[in-house]
Design a protein around this motif. Structure first.
Motif, short mmCIF file in Angstrom:
data_model
loop_
_atom_site.label_atom_id
_atom_site.label_comp_id
_atom_site.label_asym_id
_atom_site.label_seq_id
_atom_site.Cartn_x
_atom_site.Cartn_y
_atom_site.Cartn_z
N ARG A 459 0.83 -1.20 0.00
CA ARG A 459 0.00 0.00 0.00
C ARG A 459 0.87 1.25 0.00
NH1 ARG A 459 -4.56 -1.41 4.60
NH2 ARG A 459 -5.90 -2.77 3.32
N ALA A 460 1.88 1.27 0.88
CA ALA A 460 2.74 2.44 0.96
C ALA A 460 3.50 2.67 -0.34
CB ALA A 460 3.72 2.28 2.13
N GLN A 461 3.85 1.59 -1.06
CA GLN A 461 4.52 1.75 -2.34
C GLN A 461 3.59 2.44 -3.34
OE1 GLN A 461 7.92 0.76 -3.19
NE2 GLN A 461 7.30 2.29 -4.69
N ALA A 462 2.30 2.11 -3.30
CA ALA A 462 1.34 2.78 -4.18
C ALA A 462 1.29 4.28 -3.86
CB ALA A 462 -0.05 2.15 -4.02
N PHE A 463 1.31 4.63 -2.57
CA PHE A 463 1.29 6.04 -2.20
C PHE A 463 2.58 6.74 -2.63
CE2 PHE A 463 -1.27 4.34 1.63
CZ PHE A 463 -2.41 4.27 0.85
N ALA A 464 3.72 6.05 -2.49
CA ALA A 464 5.00 6.62 -2.92
C ALA A 464 5.02 6.83 -4.44
CB ALA A 464 6.16 5.73 -2.49
N ASN A 465 4.47 5.87 -5.18
CA ASN A 465 4.41 6.01 -6.64
C ASN A 465 3.58 7.23 -7.04
OD1 ASN A 465 5.89 3.67 -6.86
ND2 ASN A 465 4.16 2.36 -7.39
N LEU A 466 2.47 7.46 -6.31
CA LEU A 466 1.63 8.62 -6.61
C LEU A 466 2.40 9.91 -6.31
CD1 LEU A 466 -1.18 9.69 -7.44
CD2 LEU A 466 -1.76 9.71 -5.01
#
Length: 523
Positions: A459-466
């Motif tokens: 989940r945190a990787q998705a937020f970092a990608n955004l």
């Protein structure tokens, strides 16, 4: 009196230029990845003729040199990995029905034994025993740089948790209803206890074989079963998305170097404080809006990131049991969760905080993607903030490619579905990766894999990608207005000059267009 801060800044700015490979290798790396010069030039923000000059012997300088070096290093790593994978797939394949009994999984073969195909240079002896990345007990060898037992008798993952000596308190496994059986053909597991007997498998390592098209077969079977009724077939496929995703994970892990440890011991920070409560991990979910806009009326485009969780499956995931450490140090070969004091963020007027929308001051537990994002933006290439202070960590040896074959199988199926206008497969695939991520923690819907640490990291990787998409928009001259959740950011300006439009995972699509602010008064 000497200004030590000014000296530190001088030294930071006097770093040596990043070395680059030869001009011939630069061109070879690009061509072997089937990338055109215009495409690479667009990503680096230069002209195709500039790239041609670099491939003829001229060297870039400054920040673009760092970006080009980063691309070349990544291209070299990707090609090396593909070469290794091709060599691995060239080995004789086991039958599709060959599974290893979860009660007796195998450890990596001794590379010095006759007939082994393991690269001896990838395995070495340790001068002093170090904790095994799979079981945490002292190991005398390392595999690909990670301490690991070579003899299954020595590794605690080689026996069921019920009979192994625990190295830490194991979380109780509540008796739950068995998940609905997958209709994707899954080979039977020999020696499996009768239904209703709680089982905590040590791992999910399976033998080498080619991965069949489980997704296409499942869709075809569902459509046939429901006489071509698209709505009924889609509903049935979405309902069984979780067990089917686990079947696909099993097949994608065939031939993998490391076990997927399904039910590891986890520290208290990763355990829910109450039945309906949350654990202590902060995922850095953004909910940011630009506080002020320039005078006048602005046309804002809300952009949607495709397959955010699907892309986030490519992240550094811990392989074995998490181990505790203290001190302000980050080991890039490991991954997990970290207690940090985040730095002050002075750019909220035009860019969201990498730590997400958090009002409370002081230390907090963050994931590996959040920490790596903070370390990168605080480095000399960006210098947007001070480095975070790390107080303590729970980490294990890690790899970024653990779920890569699983991710690629889902991505390829999604791409084919879009090309063929196949909404049944598209909905099925989306349900598979979305539910896979959402049920990785202790869930009544997925008893096969309890990895709350992985759930938070993905989940945190998705937020970092955004966040990086928002930064790219800002860096390319767009005005970033909002950033929310995993997949939505709003911009003002010619966004098509920065992002590709479409439904692919590397593209974005328009979610909404609206106006904000008052129009300029007529002259």
């Amino acid at each position: 009196m000497t200004d030590f801060g000014a000296i530190d800044a001088l030294l930071a700015g006097a770093a040596k230029e990043v070395p680059l490979p030869s001009a011939e290798e630069r061109r070879t790396l690009r061509e072997e990845l089937n990338l055109s010069r215009p495409r690479l030039a667009e990503v680096l923000g230069v002209s195709p003729s500039t790239v041609a000059g670099w491939e003829s012997g001229r060297d870039p300088s400054g920040e673009v040199r760092e970006k080009y070096a980063y691309f070349l290093a990544g291209a070299r790593t990707k090609l090396a990995a593909e070469t290794a994978e091709t060599a691995e797939l060239a080995e004789p394949a086991e039958p599709l029905t060959a599974h290893i009994d979860p009660a007796t999984p195998t450890a990596p073969a001794d590379p010095t034994a006759p007939g082994t195909t393991e690269d001896p240079d990838d395995v070495g002896h340790l001068a002093a025993p170090e904790p095994c990345v799979l079981c945490g007990q002292p190991a005398h060898h390392q595999v690909a740089g990670f301490p690991q037992h070579l003899d299954p008798a020595e590794c605690e993952t080689a026996v069921p948790r019920e009979t192994a000596e625990p190295t830490a308190p194991a979380a109780p496994t509540p008796a739950r209803r068995e998940p609905e059986p997958s209709r994707v053909d899954r080979p039977a597991r020999p020696g499996r206890p009768p239904r209703g007997v709680p089982v905590v498998p040590a791992g999910r390592r399976l033998k080498t074989t080619d991965t069949p098209d489980l997704i296409g077969s499942a869709v075809a079977a569902a459509l046939a079963e429901h006489s071509g009724d698209v709505e009924a077939a889609t509903k049935a496929l979405v309902k069984r998305a979780i067990p089917d995703a686990m079947a696909l994970l099993d097949h994608s892990r065939k031939g993998g170097r490391y076990d997927v440890i399904a039910h590891p011991w986890l520290p208290d920070v990763l355990r829910k404080q109450s039945a309906r409560g949350a654990d202590q991990i902060w995922e850095a979910r953004p909910k940011w809006a630009r506080p002020e806009l320039p005078p006048g009326e602005h046309e804002v485009t809300a952009l949607d990131v495709n397959g955010a969780y699907l892309s986030a499956l490519k992240t550094h995931l811990p392989l074995g049991q998490l181990e505790h450490s203290t001190g302000d140090h980050h080991d890039r070969r490991r991954a997990g969760v970290h207690l940090i004091t985040p730095p002050e963020w002075e750019h909220d007027a035009y860019l969201p905080n990498p730590i997400g929308s958090r009002d409370e001051p002081g230390p907090l537990w963050v994931t590996e993607p959040t920490l790596r994002l903070l370390l990168r933006v605080s480095g000399p290439a960006y210098g947007l903030c001070d480095p975070p202070e790390i107080h303590e960590s729970w980490t294990s040896g890690a790899t970024e490619g653990l779920l890569e074959k699983f991710r690629v199988a889902l991505k390829d199926a999604r791409d084919r579905a879009i090309a063929e206008d196949d909404e049944v497969t598209l909905d099925y695939v989306k349900a598979m990766y979305a539910k896979f991520v959402s049920t990785l923690g202790e869930s009544n819907y997925n008893r096969e894999l309890y990895r709350a640490d992985w759930m938070h990291l993905i989940r945190a990787q998705a937020f970092a990608n955004l966040w990086w998409k928002a930064h790219r928009a800002y860096d390319q001259g767009l005005m970033v207005v909002r950033a929310m959740g995993t997949d939505e950011f709003h911009v003002v300006g010619d966004w098509r000059a920065v992002f590709d439009e479409g439904r692919g995972v590397t593209e974005v699509k328009v979610k909404d267009v609206y106006s904000v602010g008052a129009p300029h008064p007529a002259d």
